[in-house]
Design a protein around this motif. Structure first.
Motif, PDB file in Angstrom:
ATOM      1  N   ASP A  71      -1.095 -39.322 -12.570  1.00 47.04           N
ATOM      2  CA  ASP A  71      -0.442 -38.462 -13.553  1.00 47.04           C
ATOM      3  C   ASP A  71       0.800 -39.123 -14.141  1.00 47.04           C
ATOM      4  O   ASP A  71       1.257 -38.745 -15.220  1.00 47.04           O
ATOM      5  N   ARG A  72       1.366 -40.105 -13.436  1.00 50.36           N
ATOM      6  CA  ARG A  72       2.564 -40.806 -13.919  1.00 50.36           C
ATOM      7  C   ARG A  72       2.214 -42.011 -14.789  1.00 50.36           C
ATOM      8  O   ARG A  72       2.883 -42.290 -15.775  1.00 50.36           O
ATOM      9  N   TRP A  73       1.180 -42.747 -14.389  1.00 53.08           N
ATOM     10  CA  TRP A  73       0.894 -44.038 -15.011  1.00 53.08           C
ATOM     11  C   TRP A  73      -0.030 -43.902 -16.217  1.00 53.08           C
ATOM     12  O   TRP A  73      -0.709 -42.894 -16.401  1.00 53.08           O
ATOM     13  N   ARG A  74      -0.079 -44.983 -17.015  1.00 47.83           N
ATOM     14  CA  ARG A  74      -1.005 -45.047 -18.138  1.00 47.83           C
ATOM     15  C   ARG A  74      -2.426 -45.221 -17.598  1.00 47.83           C
ATOM     16  O   ARG A  74      -2.704 -46.147 -16.842  1.00 47.83           O
ATOM     17  N   PRO A  75      -3.362 -44.345 -17.967  1.00 49.30           N
ATOM     18  CA  PRO A  75      -4.699 -44.387 -17.362  1.00 49.30           C
ATOM     19  C   PRO A  75      -5.473 -45.676 -17.628  1.00 49.30           C
ATOM     20  O   PRO A  75      -6.124 -46.210 -16.726  1.00 49.30           O
ATOM     21  N   LYS A  76      -5.410 -46.188 -18.858  1.00 53.97           N
ATOM     22  CA  LYS A  76      -6.142 -47.421 -19.152  1.00 53.97           C
ATOM     23  C   LYS A  76      -5.611 -48.575 -18.313  1.00 53.97           C
ATOM     24  O   LYS A  76      -6.387 -49.307 -17.673  1.00 53.97           O
ATOM     25  N   ALA A 186     -10.762 -53.000 -20.779  1.00 53.46           N
ATOM     26  CA  ALA A 186      -9.723 -53.469 -21.694  1.00 53.46           C
ATOM     27  C   ALA A 186     -10.042 -53.104 -23.143  1.00 53.46           C
ATOM     28  O   ALA A 186      -9.155 -53.138 -24.005  1.00 53.46           O
ATOM     29  N   CYS A 187     -11.300 -52.733 -23.403  1.00 53.03           N
ATOM     30  CA  CYS A 187     -11.706 -52.337 -24.753  1.00 53.03           C
ATOM     31  C   CYS A 187     -11.391 -50.872 -25.061  1.00 53.03           C
ATOM     32  O   CYS A 187     -11.662 -50.402 -26.170  1.00 53.03           O
ATOM     33  N   LEU A 188     -10.860 -50.150 -24.071  1.00 54.18           N
ATOM     34  CA  LEU A 188     -10.483 -48.761 -24.317  1.00 54.18           C
ATOM     35  C   LEU A 188      -9.352 -48.681 -25.343  1.00 54.18           C
ATOM     36  O   LEU A 188      -8.577 -49.633 -25.482  1.00 54.18           O
ATOM     37  N   PRO A 189      -9.239 -47.562 -26.055  1.00 48.09           N
ATOM     38  CA  PRO A 189      -8.101 -47.398 -26.975  1.00 48.09           C
ATOM     39  C   PRO A 189      -6.786 -47.501 -26.207  1.00 48.09           C
ATOM     40  O   PRO A 189      -6.725 -47.161 -25.020  1.00 48.09           O
ATOM     41  N   PRO A 190      -5.728 -47.973 -26.851  1.00 45.68           N
ATOM     42  CA  PRO A 190      -4.430 -48.113 -26.164  1.00 45.68           C
ATOM     43  C   PRO A 190      -3.945 -46.771 -25.634  1.00 45.68           C
ATOM     44  O   PRO A 190      -4.213 -45.720 -26.218  1.00 45.68           O
TER      45      PRO A 190
END
Length: 411
Positions: A71-76, A186-190
């Motif tokens: 919940d804290r970090w960027r999921p990608k 790594a191809c996921l949207p930012p």
């Protein structure tokens, strides 16, 4: 929206492809480690049991922590990092094997199990963010289809890799699969800027907030009770399946392959079928169907004195297992705020796994004190208890559907 239209969603495409690579690596690793440990330890039960400890132990220690950090970090970024860490752990094990330390293979399973407690809730957050609510259940069914396919094909692929190429090459395949998974992710949207924002509260406070959030939410509370019932039921019968063949039916243990094949086939068929109609059924009803049929199938398997009936009961139970997975996960995604999804999963997952481990450890003793039939009937009653907990949610779903039909008629 149909399942086919959901395949055009870029995030869904990436997650499915990534999951395929990750599952390939996991199954090759799991089977290779199992066969390797069996060979090097001379079939030592303690050494073999350590594999399960390495696989399930981190769930209790890291699930809630991993959910809070998700919940804290960027999921990608979290997903990519987790896959890379799994690959690094494989490289470390390969180096250890070269140096002659075979027991290091346990580290590969342990490390992957730890990072999965951070990756899984991050994947759920991405789904919640990028998949429309009306397509959520269909998306869950697609993921379950991938999982079911690997449950059937994974053991054969892992065994083939180990027996054909040896431990070092099998681990190399595993590491490569994790790296490919990371490249695909790594191809996921930012990640959006909101994921990058730092939390002002401490980790302990966020975990406490997550616990209070689940307790205060009636749907999530009931789901927690359902998870508990399912875990207790599955844990009771999972270690005793072989005795249905050898004790109840009086057949050689090799005949277990028929029930295992039927179970795997049932899961695959069910997952493929559900993709087509998942969006048309309320998740409460899908979950309830899974609980009810699981109770009937489990009771039938325990009472059966004929191989065809035992196999049919196994197939029937497997046919609705995806309904339980899809129904519970869809309800979590629909009823948990996006900022709490990681912590909700971190709280519910140990309920399922922990209760499974408890009854798995007691199943043999309960069987000796009662009977094999009694154990299976206890498990069936637990499924029914989980179904009873869901009754208010089913009624709520029915009232909502009736209200929607009335609005449509009036319109």
């Amino acid at each position: 929206m149909t399942g086919l239209s959901l395949f055009r969603n870029r995030v869904v495409q990436v997650i499915i492809l990534s999951m395929a690579f990750s599952q390939l690596g996991i199954w090759v690793r799991n089977l290779s480690v199992l066969l390797f440990v069996m060979k090097r330890s001379g079939g030592d039960p303690f050494a073999v049991s350590l594999i399960s400890v390495a696989e399930f132990g981190p769930i209790f220690v890291f699930s809630l922590i991993g959910g809070a950090f998700a919940d804290r970090w960027r999921p990608k970024r979290t997903l990519v990092l987790c896959e890379l860490l799994s690959a690094v752990s494989i490289i470390v094990v390969l180096l250890a094997l070269v140096l002659g330390t075979w027991k290091a293979v346990f580290f590969a399973t342990l490390m992957s199990a730890i990072v999965s407690q951070f990756a899984q809730p991050s994947g759920m957050k991405l789904f919640a963010k990028h998949v429309p609510a009306e397509q959520m259940q269909t998306g869950m069914s697609i993921l379950q289809t991938v999982m079911s396919l690997f449950m059937v094909l994974g053991p054969a692929i892992g065994t083939f890799a180990y027996q054909s190429f040896g431990m070092e090459t099998a681990l190399g395949i595993t590491g490569a699969a994790f790296i490919f998974s990371a490249v695909v992710l790594a191809c996921l949207p930012p990640d959006g800027m909101e994921e990058a924002a730092k939390r002002q509260t401490g980790l302990y406070q966020e975990i406490a907030d997550g616990f209070r959030y689940v307790v205060s939410n009636p749907v999530l509370r009931r789901l927690g009770a359902c998870y508990l019932a399912v875990g207790l039921a599955v844990g009771l019968i999972q270690p005793l399946g072989i005795f249905l063949i050898t004790e109840r039916l009086g057949l050689p243990e090799e005949q277990l392959r028929w029930t295992m094949t039927a179970y795997g086939l049932g899961e695959v068929i069910s997952s493929l079928l559900i993709v087509g109609f998942a969006g048309k059924a309320a998740p409460q009803k899908l979950l309830s169907l899974g609980m009810l049929v699981s109770a009937v199938g489990t009771a039938a398997a325990g009472w059966s004195a004929q191989l065809w009936l035992t196999v049919s009961a196994s197939f029937l139970t497997a046919l609705v297992q995806p309904c339980i997975f899809i129904g519970t996960n869809t309800l979590v995604m629909q009823n948990a705020d996006e900022t709490f999804i990681g912590r909700v999963n971190g709280l519910l997952t140990p309920l399922l796994s922990g209760s499974m481990v408890v009854t798995m450890s007691l199943a043999g003793a309960i069987k000796q004190a009662t009977s094999l039939v009694a154990v299976y009937e206890m498990a069936a009653l637990l499924f029914l208890a989980g179904l009873a907990v869901l009754v208010p949610l089913i009624r709520q779903s029915g009232k909502k559907a009736q209200a929607e039909r009335s609005e449509t008629t009036q319109g």
